[in-house]
Scaffold this motif. Sequence first.
Motif, PDB file in Angstrom:
ATOM      1  N   ASN A  65       0.827  -1.190   0.000  1.00  0.00           N
ATOM      2  CA  ASN A  65       0.000   0.000   0.000  1.00  0.00           C
ATOM      3  C   ASN A  65       0.868   1.249   0.000  1.00  0.00           C
ATOM      4  OD1 ASN A  65      -2.529   0.963  -0.176  1.00  0.00           O
ATOM      5  ND2 ASN A  65      -3.042   0.720   1.998  1.00  0.00           N
ATOM      6  N   ILE A 227     -13.169   1.587  -2.976  1.00  0.00           N
ATOM      7  CA  ILE A 227     -13.140   0.484  -2.013  1.00  0.00           C
ATOM      8  C   ILE A 227     -12.443   0.920  -0.733  1.00  0.00           C
ATOM      9  CG2 ILE A 227     -12.180  -1.811  -1.563  1.00  0.00           C
ATOM     10  CD1 ILE A 227     -12.528  -2.290  -4.646  1.00  0.00           C
ATOM     11  N   LYS A 228     -11.308   1.612  -0.891  1.00  0.00           N
ATOM     12  CA  LYS A 228     -10.571   2.044   0.306  1.00  0.00           C
ATOM     13  C   LYS A 228     -11.396   3.009   1.136  1.00  0.00           C
ATOM     14  CE  LYS A 228      -5.846   1.433  -1.285  1.00  0.00           C
ATOM     15  NZ  LYS A 228      -4.649   2.153  -1.747  1.00  0.00           N
ATOM     16  N   LYS A 229     -12.241   3.795   0.462  1.00  0.00           N
ATOM     17  CA  LYS A 229     -13.048   4.772   1.169  1.00  0.00           C
ATOM     18  C   LYS A 229     -14.229   4.098   1.877  1.00  0.00           C
ATOM     19  CE  LYS A 229     -14.793   8.107  -1.311  1.00  0.00           C
ATOM     20  NZ  LYS A 229     -14.775   9.169  -2.333  1.00  0.00           N
ATOM     21  N   ALA A 231     -14.651   0.672   2.627  1.00  0.00           N
ATOM     22  CA  ALA A 231     -14.450  -0.528   3.434  1.00  0.00           C
ATOM     23  C   ALA A 231     -13.999  -0.151   4.839  1.00  0.00           C
ATOM     24  CB  ALA A 231     -13.418  -1.424   2.777  1.00  0.00           C
ATOM     25  N   PRO A 234     -10.116  -2.559   4.625  1.00  0.00           N
ATOM     26  CA  PRO A 234      -9.812  -2.739   3.198  1.00  0.00           C
ATOM     27  C   PRO A 234      -9.093  -4.062   2.907  1.00  0.00           C
ATOM     28  CG  PRO A 234      -9.246  -0.522   3.885  1.00  0.00           C
ATOM     29  CD  PRO A 234      -9.624  -1.271   5.131  1.00  0.00           C
ATOM     30  N   TYR A 235      -8.185  -4.475   3.792  1.00  0.00           N
ATOM     31  CA  TYR A 235      -7.469  -5.738   3.555  1.00  0.00           C
ATOM     32  C   TYR A 235      -8.456  -6.898   3.391  1.00  0.00           C
ATOM     33  CZ  TYR A 235      -4.958 -10.016   4.718  1.00  0.00           C
ATOM     34  OH  TYR A 235      -4.478 -11.294   4.706  1.00  0.00           O
ATOM     35  N   THR A 237     -11.574  -6.719   2.645  1.00  0.00           N
ATOM     36  CA  THR A 237     -12.411  -6.507   1.457  1.00  0.00           C
ATOM     37  C   THR A 237     -11.674  -6.936   0.200  1.00  0.00           C
ATOM     38  OG1 THR A 237     -13.530  -4.716   2.581  1.00  0.00           O
ATOM     39  CG2 THR A 237     -13.734  -4.769   0.199  1.00  0.00           C
ATOM     40  N   PHE A 238     -10.383  -6.576   0.099  1.00  0.00           N
ATOM     41  CA  PHE A 238      -9.613  -6.993  -1.070  1.00  0.00           C
ATOM     42  C   PHE A 238      -9.474  -8.516  -1.115  1.00  0.00           C
ATOM     43  CE2 PHE A 238      -7.773  -2.567  -1.052  1.00  0.00           C
ATOM     44  CZ  PHE A 238      -8.402  -2.210  -2.232  1.00  0.00           C
TER      45      PHE A 238
ATOM     46  N   ASP B 174     -16.157  -7.933   5.092  1.00  0.00           N
ATOM     47  CA  ASP B 174     -15.541  -6.708   5.604  1.00  0.00           C
ATOM     48  C   ASP B 174     -15.953  -6.508   7.065  1.00  0.00           C
ATOM     49  OD1 ASP B 174     -14.252  -4.191   5.647  1.00  0.00           O
ATOM     50  OD2 ASP B 174     -16.090  -3.157   5.051  1.00  0.00           O
TER      51      ASP B 174
END
Lengths: 274, 203
Positions: A65, A227-229, A231, A234-235, A237-238, B174
Amino acid sequence: MRSVPPVRPPLGGTFRLLALSALVTVNVAACATRPPASDPDALADYEQTNDPLEPTNRVFYAINNGLDTVILKPAAEAYRWALPGGVRRGIHNMLSNLGTPPQLANDMLEGKPRRAGDTAMRFVINSTVGVLGIFDVATKWGYPNHDSDFGMTLASWGVPEGPFLFLPVLGPSDPRDAAGFGVNIALDPFTWIGGPGQIGWTAFNWTRYGLNAVDTRERVLDSLEQIKKTALDPYATFRSLYRQHRHAQIEEMRNDNRATVPVWFPAAAAQPSK
Amino acid sequence: MIHRRSLLTLVAATAALSAARPALAQATEKAAAFVKSTGDKIVSVVNGPGSPNSKRAAMTRIVDSYVDVDEIGRFCLGRYWRQATPEQKKQYLSLFREVLVTNITAKVGEYRGVSFTMGRTRMEDEDAVVSTIVNRPNNPPTNVEWIVSNPTSNPKIVDVKAEGTSLRLTQRQDYASYLQHNGNSIDALITAMRNQISQSQAG
């Protein structure tokens, strides 16, 4: 007078290196704790997540990142700023055309003759009519692109995906895809041309790798940001998105059982099914 | 006797099957029509004139009428739903609705010029799965599947899968990960969601 010594003491550097490698070793050895059997819900979650190396993976996620923020993302933004969409699309098509040989090899290894035919036709049409691959004429002529790599080939042979991995530089993966990545490079004829002394080909290959990275990143600038915003983690979610996406690619490949009889063949031309 | 009985069974089975088949066809047809009309409404909001605020309001109305937000919210909380107190459930669901609407409307700007074509519909258990292809200018066509619950009686969208990635499954994983790293505390999740909403409204 400058307070910074001109040459760093060698011993200090060694110590720092040792400390760093010790830190990395500790991190690499770290595993996610398996919940006790008395908590079946947590245990089920743990098994479904299938990420026993999570602490290590998160370290590499953080490193990647950071690298992305300072190198790849600015490069992708500059690329988007400097070149109009049409030019970028042309470059993307050209890169995709250069990736045809390993794609064709994998189509065959997956035992998908129609997909291999699509890939071969795409290469012939786009390299000629499409001017070295700049224009994707083949899609308009009924030979759409599809995904195919050695990770998918391994999946089609029944190799399980294994636990989740987040690899330095390469990003989300699993043992099957990591092995597939290596074999895919070996399947690429461009890997084997060039070599020592042939600066031209070496430069071509590295330009291609670099452009591929920037092109791929540019195409996901908006969605990654989103996605970063949105989640909370984020980890995670990815991890979820990567796996779902791979499963979908593999499912699509598995379900592509079009008959090998060509469309122009009189008897079978009635139902071109997909 | 045996013959007659098996004949009867056969007749009964055929009758049941032929009764089931039109019902199935009806369910898929209704689900497809539902997705078509909802999709048309979304496209007309996205491509239509109007300020971002009015578009947000219009999208909120669409989400409220055609999406089963509570069901998706319950799904996303997973095993923690059972542990939540009634008060937590209420707070969580109202925040979840806001998060969903915010996430959807955040993308409205990017989707100008969007159009879609209908694909096949199939049944998966009780739900209908309607395939569409979404086209955006300067983007490759995307396969999007709409999961519709109760297609014949009260159709509602319960999930959207873009290129095989499920909106609700991603959200659930998530949240699950967030909860695991925050002492399984549902209050922590609620606070995080609240912060997220206030941030997106500020930014």
